[in-house]
Design a protein around this motif. Structure first.
Motif, PDB file in Angstrom:
ATOM      1  N   ASP A  20      82.707  -9.921-101.391  1.00  0.00           N
ATOM      2  CA  ASP A  20      81.502  -9.186-101.794  1.00  0.00           C
ATOM      3  C   ASP A  20      81.453  -7.741-101.304  1.00  0.00           C
ATOM      4  O   ASP A  20      80.635  -6.962-101.775  1.00  0.00           O
ATOM      5  CB  ASP A  20      80.246  -9.898-101.277  1.00  0.00           C
ATOM      6  N   HIS A  21      82.295  -7.381-100.358  1.00  0.00           N
ATOM      7  CA  HIS A  21      82.203  -6.053 -99.748  1.00  0.00           C
ATOM      8  C   HIS A  21      83.564  -5.364 -99.630  1.00  0.00           C
ATOM      9  O   HIS A  21      83.817  -4.664 -98.639  1.00  0.00           O
ATOM     10  CB  HIS A  21      81.537  -6.153 -98.370  1.00  0.00           C
ATOM     11  N   ALA A  22      84.392  -5.507-100.642  1.00  0.00           N
ATOM     12  CA  ALA A  22      85.726  -4.896-100.608  1.00  0.00           C
ATOM     13  C   ALA A  22      85.646  -3.383-100.423  1.00  0.00           C
ATOM     14  O   ALA A  22      86.415  -2.797 -99.650  1.00  0.00           O
ATOM     15  CB  ALA A  22      86.507  -5.254-101.870  1.00  0.00           C
ATOM     16  N   ASP A  23      84.715  -2.733-101.102  1.00  0.00           N
ATOM     17  CA  ASP A  23      84.566  -1.283-100.959  1.00  0.00           C
ATOM     18  C   ASP A  23      84.100  -0.914 -99.551  1.00  0.00           C
ATOM     19  O   ASP A  23      84.510   0.122 -99.013  1.00  0.00           O
ATOM     20  CB  ASP A  23      83.590  -0.726-101.992  1.00  0.00           C
ATOM     21  N   ASP A  24      83.252  -1.734 -98.966  1.00  0.00           N
ATOM     22  CA  ASP A  24      82.792  -1.474 -97.598  1.00  0.00           C
ATOM     23  C   ASP A  24      83.948  -1.589 -96.612  1.00  0.00           C
ATOM     24  O   ASP A  24      84.009  -0.840 -95.626  1.00  0.00           O
ATOM     25  CB  ASP A  24      81.683  -2.441 -97.200  1.00  0.00           C
ATOM     26  N   ASN A  25      84.858  -2.520 -96.851  1.00  0.00           N
ATOM     27  CA  ASN A  25      86.030  -2.638 -95.990  1.00  0.00           C
ATOM     28  C   ASN A  25      86.820  -1.333 -95.971  1.00  0.00           C
ATOM     29  O   ASN A  25      87.237  -0.854 -94.909  1.00  0.00           O
ATOM     30  CB  ASN A  25      86.946  -3.778 -96.461  1.00  0.00           C
ATOM     31  N   ALA A  86      76.127  -2.501 -88.668  1.00  0.00           N
ATOM     32  CA  ALA A  86      76.161  -1.305 -87.818  1.00  0.00           C
ATOM     33  C   ALA A  86      77.444  -0.507 -88.053  1.00  0.00           C
ATOM     34  O   ALA A  86      77.404   0.732 -88.093  1.00  0.00           O
ATOM     35  CB  ALA A  86      76.021  -1.694 -86.347  1.00  0.00           C
ATOM     36  N   LEU A  87      78.564  -1.190 -88.236  1.00  0.00           N
ATOM     37  CA  LEU A  87      79.818  -0.484 -88.558  1.00  0.00           C
ATOM     38  C   LEU A  87      79.703   0.225 -89.902  1.00  0.00           C
ATOM     39  O   LEU A  87      80.137   1.376 -90.048  1.00  0.00           O
ATOM     40  CB  LEU A  87      81.002  -1.454 -88.595  1.00  0.00           C
ATOM     41  N   TYR A  88      79.140  -0.466 -90.870  1.00  0.00           N
ATOM     42  CA  TYR A  88      78.947   0.135 -92.190  1.00  0.00           C
ATOM     43  C   TYR A  88      78.075   1.384 -92.096  1.00  0.00           C
ATOM     44  O   TYR A  88      78.414   2.432 -92.644  1.00  0.00           O
ATOM     45  CB  TYR A  88      78.332  -0.891 -93.146  1.00  0.00           C
TER      46      TYR A  88
END
Length: 103
Positions: A20-25, A86-88
């Motif tokens: 669900d968060h490939a772009d966030d990775n 928080a990292l995001y």
């Protein structure tokens, strides 16, 4: 020694982040590995001290990016979400983009 999460917690978090968060990775990896030309990133592990992303670089290489949790060590599964968010948020700040709302 960092806290180790059980297999179900690890599978759940990694499945969610990579599904669900490939772009966030990619955003997180780029923000915390400046100078590395990252074209892809997969969250591959985490423990009580931080998360790990295997990144693919523009030249086709791969390397590990490890990032400590912003608020320090954790030991509860529910804390993982807080720390990834928080990292995001910090990755957005470092990248000069507005974070999306967290719901």
């Amino acid at each position: 020694m960092p806290h180790t999460f059980d297999d179900a917690a690890v599978a759940g978090v990694l499945g969610h982040m990579n599904g669900d968060h490939a772009d966030d990775n990619v955003l997180i990896a780029r923000a915390f590995a400046p100078g590395v030309d990252i074209v892809g990133a997969t969250m591959t592990a985490f423990d009580g001290d931080g998360g790990e992303w295997t990144v693919v670089t523009a030249d086709g290489g791969a390397q590990l990016v490890r990032v400590d949790w912003p608020n320090g060590p954790i030991s509860e599964r529910r804390e993982v979400r807080r720390e990834v968010v928080a990292l995001y948020d910090e990755a957005c700040r470092r990248s000069g983009i507005a974070p999306r709302p967290h719901g």
